[in-house]
Design an enzyme around this catalytic site. Structure first.
Site, mmCIF file in Angstrom:
data_model
loop_
_atom_site.group_PDB
_atom_site.id
_atom_site.type_symbol
_atom_site.label_atom_id
_atom_site.label_comp_id
_atom_site.label_asym_id
_atom_site.label_seq_id
_atom_site.Cartn_x
_atom_site.Cartn_y
_atom_site.Cartn_z
ATOM 1 N N GLY A 11 0.845 -1.204 0.000
ATOM 2 C CA GLY A 11 0.000 0.000 0.000
ATOM 3 C C GLY A 11 0.874 1.245 0.000
ATOM 4 O O GLY A 11 1.843 1.321 0.750
ATOM 5 N N ARG A 72 1.145 -5.225 -4.896
ATOM 6 C CA ARG A 72 1.412 -6.391 -4.039
ATOM 7 C C ARG A 72 1.509 -7.572 -5.000
ATOM 8 O O ARG A 72 0.576 -7.812 -5.765
ATOM 9 C CB ARG A 72 0.268 -6.599 -3.048
ATOM 10 C CG ARG A 72 0.122 -5.450 -2.061
ATOM 11 C CD ARG A 72 -0.904 -5.780 -0.982
ATOM 12 N NE ARG A 72 -0.947 -4.733 0.028
ATOM 13 C CZ ARG A 72 -1.886 -3.783 0.096
ATOM 14 N NH1 ARG A 72 -2.873 -3.765 -0.777
ATOM 15 N NH2 ARG A 72 -1.847 -2.864 1.033
ATOM 16 N N ASP A 103 5.487 -4.537 6.040
ATOM 17 C CA ASP A 103 6.134 -5.805 6.417
ATOM 18 C C ASP A 103 6.080 -6.870 5.316
ATOM 19 O O ASP A 103 6.994 -7.684 5.202
ATOM 20 C CB ASP A 103 5.605 -6.330 7.764
ATOM 21 C CG ASP A 103 4.099 -6.466 7.787
ATOM 22 O OD1 ASP A 103 3.457 -6.168 6.763
ATOM 23 O OD2 ASP A 103 3.581 -6.890 8.833
ATOM 24 N N SER A 105 6.407 -6.321 2.183
ATOM 25 C CA SER A 105 7.507 -5.957 1.274
ATOM 26 C C SER A 105 8.848 -6.338 1.896
ATOM 27 O O SER A 105 9.804 -6.700 1.194
ATOM 28 C CB SER A 105 7.503 -4.453 1.010
ATOM 29 O OG SER A 105 6.199 -4.007 0.750
ATOM 30 N N THR A 125 4.459 2.905 5.466
ATOM 31 C CA THR A 125 3.066 2.469 5.586
ATOM 32 C C THR A 125 2.332 3.409 6.538
ATOM 33 O O THR A 125 2.910 3.825 7.554
ATOM 34 C CB THR A 125 2.934 1.021 6.097
ATOM 35 O OG1 THR A 125 1.582 0.805 6.553
ATOM 36 C CG2 THR A 125 3.864 0.701 7.257
ATOM 37 N N ASP A 127 0.119 2.550 8.443
ATOM 38 C CA ASP A 127 -0.353 1.779 9.617
ATOM 39 C C ASP A 127 0.564 1.900 10.834
ATOM 40 O O ASP A 127 0.150 1.587 11.946
ATOM 41 C CB ASP A 127 -0.492 0.294 9.256
ATOM 42 C CG ASP A 127 -1.440 0.067 8.090
ATOM 43 O OD1 ASP A 127 -2.320 0.914 7.876
ATOM 44 O OD2 ASP A 127 -1.284 -0.953 7.389
ATOM 45 N N ASP A 129 2.828 -0.029 11.732
ATOM 46 C CA ASP A 129 2.873 -1.334 12.398
ATOM 47 C C ASP A 129 4.204 -2.070 12.196
ATOM 48 O O ASP A 129 4.249 -3.299 12.179
ATOM 49 C CB ASP A 129 1.697 -2.211 11.927
ATOM 50 C CG ASP A 129 1.691 -2.409 10.418
ATOM 51 O OD1 ASP A 129 2.507 -1.751 9.715
ATOM 52 O OD2 ASP A 129 0.886 -3.204 9.923
ATOM 53 N N ARG A 154 -17.155 16.598 12.458
ATOM 54 C CA ARG A 154 -17.582 17.162 13.742
ATOM 55 C C ARG A 154 -18.442 18.427 13.535
ATOM 56 O O ARG A 154 -19.421 18.643 14.235
ATOM 57 C CB ARG A 154 -16.365 17.509 14.594
ATOM 58 C CG ARG A 154 -16.719 18.142 15.937
ATOM 59 C CD ARG A 154 -15.501 18.786 16.526
ATOM 60 N NE ARG A 154 -14.548 17.796 16.989
ATOM 61 C CZ ARG A 154 -14.562 17.276 18.222
ATOM 62 N NH1 ARG A 154 -15.459 17.660 19.090
ATOM 63 N NH2 ARG A 154 -13.673 16.392 18.577
ATOM 64 N N ARG A 171 -5.107 -1.452 9.139
ATOM 65 C CA ARG A 171 -5.060 -2.914 9.026
ATOM 66 C C ARG A 171 -5.321 -3.543 10.392
ATOM 67 O O ARG A 171 -6.322 -3.195 11.012
ATOM 68 C CB ARG A 171 -3.711 -3.356 8.447
ATOM 69 C CG ARG A 171 -3.787 -4.723 7.769
ATOM 70 C CD ARG A 171 -2.459 -5.108 7.188
ATOM 71 N NE ARG A 171 -2.166 -4.393 5.964
ATOM 72 C CZ ARG A 171 -2.577 -4.757 4.756
ATOM 73 N NH1 ARG A 171 -3.301 -5.836 4.616
ATOM 74 N NH2 ARG A 171 -2.263 -4.059 3.694
HETATM 75 O O1 F6P Z 1 -1.457 -1.055 4.770
HETATM 76 C C1 F6P Z 1 -2.019 0.144 4.378
HETATM 77 C C2 F6P Z 1 -3.498 0.010 4.205
HETATM 78 O O2 F6P Z 1 -4.028 1.253 3.780
HETATM 79 C C3 F6P Z 1 -4.259 -0.508 5.425
HETATM 80 O O3 F6P Z 1 -4.488 0.489 6.387
HETATM 81 C C4 F6P Z 1 -5.510 -1.052 4.784
HETATM 82 O O4 F6P Z 1 -6.057 -2.086 5.564
HETATM 83 C C5 F6P Z 1 -5.001 -1.593 3.465
HETATM 84 O O5 F6P Z 1 -3.773 -0.940 3.193
HETATM 85 C C6 F6P Z 1 -5.930 -1.391 2.312
HETATM 86 O O6 F6P Z 1 -5.373 -2.018 1.205
HETATM 87 P P1 F6P Z 1 -5.916 -1.834 -0.284
HETATM 88 O O7 F6P Z 1 -5.483 -0.478 -0.758
HETATM 89 O O8 F6P Z 1 -5.266 -2.923 -1.029
HETATM 90 O O9 F6P Z 1 -7.402 -1.923 -0.212
#
Ligand code: F6P
Length: 320
Positions: A11, A72, A103, A105, A125, A127, A129, A154, A171
């Site tokens: 992503g 991916r 991760d 990648s 990323t 995330d 993470d 809001r 994620r």
């Molecule tokens: O890992 C980044 C991310 O945006 C996550 O937050 C999300 O779950 C996922 O990728 C979405 O992936 P895609 O763009 O393949 O729908």
């Protein structure tokens, strides 16, 4: 080390372009030939790449997305795909690769390193993470985007005395929803790392704040928990507050990177090239407490990172 490649994988994340820029410029300034590999590992297997010069990366430090595109790749996980990638590297004379991604990648970079192509991974990323790294490229920008979007929600929530239930990406991790939830003053934050009871942590909290005359609410929910439409219905039924659900979605992945992400990406990209020049392989570059470090990819993938539960506790006490 004469020739290197750079690719973005998984992503995309705002700031990836700033990292590409740093890799290309640092590489060329140190006498390297640098190839930009398109669409992640696909470009490596299919020999889809081009030689970059100093101007190939002009005016991209401020741009979201990735000029190299991202993907991916399932094929790259097969031995046949790996062999195709190694073959391209041999044919092109590529002595090392910088992989910018998450991760998934990193696993590819580790496998490629094991097949004799030195790789350095850069955490990119939204995330956040990646355990070895305090902050990943794109996290700060995405968090600010979420805050901006929720601030807008809001406004209308306040005008109509409503409750907004907002789903945030990340994620399986709650870093984005926790950070943005604190910054938005969300009444409840639901994320995978903290077990919750909907009745106690959402409905009862809302009722309690209603008694102190609060009339509009923001509930922020990690995508790993999901179900925001059902939650909005239940909140409306049980509290009488009209509720609306919003899934923020991919708006969170776009936009100009923040200064923090541009600086982080520049530092990590520069260090990745330094490592390749020093003969390193199979390393992840990272920041911890603002220091640039690097780790074995295999070790980095096995590290764990936990949510700061004190932050969560604080948010719940001050957002009532
Ligand atoms: O890992 C980044 C991310 O945006 C996550 O937050 C999300 O779950 C996922 O990728 C979405 O992936 P895609 O763009 O393949 O729908």
């Amino acid at each position: 080390m004469k020739t290197i490649g750079v690719l973005t994988s998984g992503g995309d994340a705002p700031g990836m372009n700033a990292a590409i820029r740093a890799v290309v410029r640092a590489g060329i300034e140190n006498g390297l030939t640098v190839y930009g590999i398109r669409r992640g590992y696909n470009g490596l297997m299919e020999d889809d790449m081009y030689q970059m010069d100093l101007r190939s990366v002009s005016d991209i430090i401020n741009r979201g997305g990735t000029i190299l595109y991202s993907a991916r790749s399932k094929r790259f996980m097969t031995e046949e795909g790996m062999q195709a990638a190694v073959r391209t590297c041999r044919e092109k004379g590529i002595d090392g690769i910088v992989v910018i991604g998450g991760d998934g990648s990193f696993r590819g970079a580790r496998d490629l390193s094991l097949h004799g192509v030195p790789c350095i991974a850069i955490p990119g990323t939204i995330d956040n993470d990646i355990a070895c790294c305090d902050r990943t490229i794109g996290f700060d920008t995405a968090m600010n985007t979420v805050v901006e979007m929720v601030d807008r929600i809001r406004d209308t929530t306040e005008s109509h005395d409503r409750c907004a239930v907002v789903e945030v990406m990340g994620r399986g991790a709650g870093y984005l929803v926790l950070g943005a939830g604190i910054a938005c003053g969300a009444t409840s934050i639901l994320m995978p790392e903290v077990p919750f009871d909907f009745e106690r942590d959402v409905i009862e909290r809302m009722k309690r704040t209603q008694r102190s005359k609060k009339v509009h609410f923001v509930i922020m929910v990690s995508e790993a928990i999901g179900g925001v439409h059902d939650m909005a219905k239940r909140i409306q039924e049980e509290t009488g507050v009209e509720s609306r659900a919003t899934v923020l979605g991919h708006v969170q992945r776009g936009g100009h990177p923040t200064a923090a992400d541009r600086i982080l990406a520049s530092r990590l990209g520069y260090h990745a090239v330094e490592l390749l020049l020093a003969g390193a392989s199979n390393r992840v570059v990272a920041t911890q407490k603002d220091k640039i470090l690097d780790f074995d990819i295999y070790e980095a993938l096995n590290m764990t990172k936990s949510i700061d539960t004190n932050l969560y506790k604080m948010a719940m006490e001050i957002s009532i």
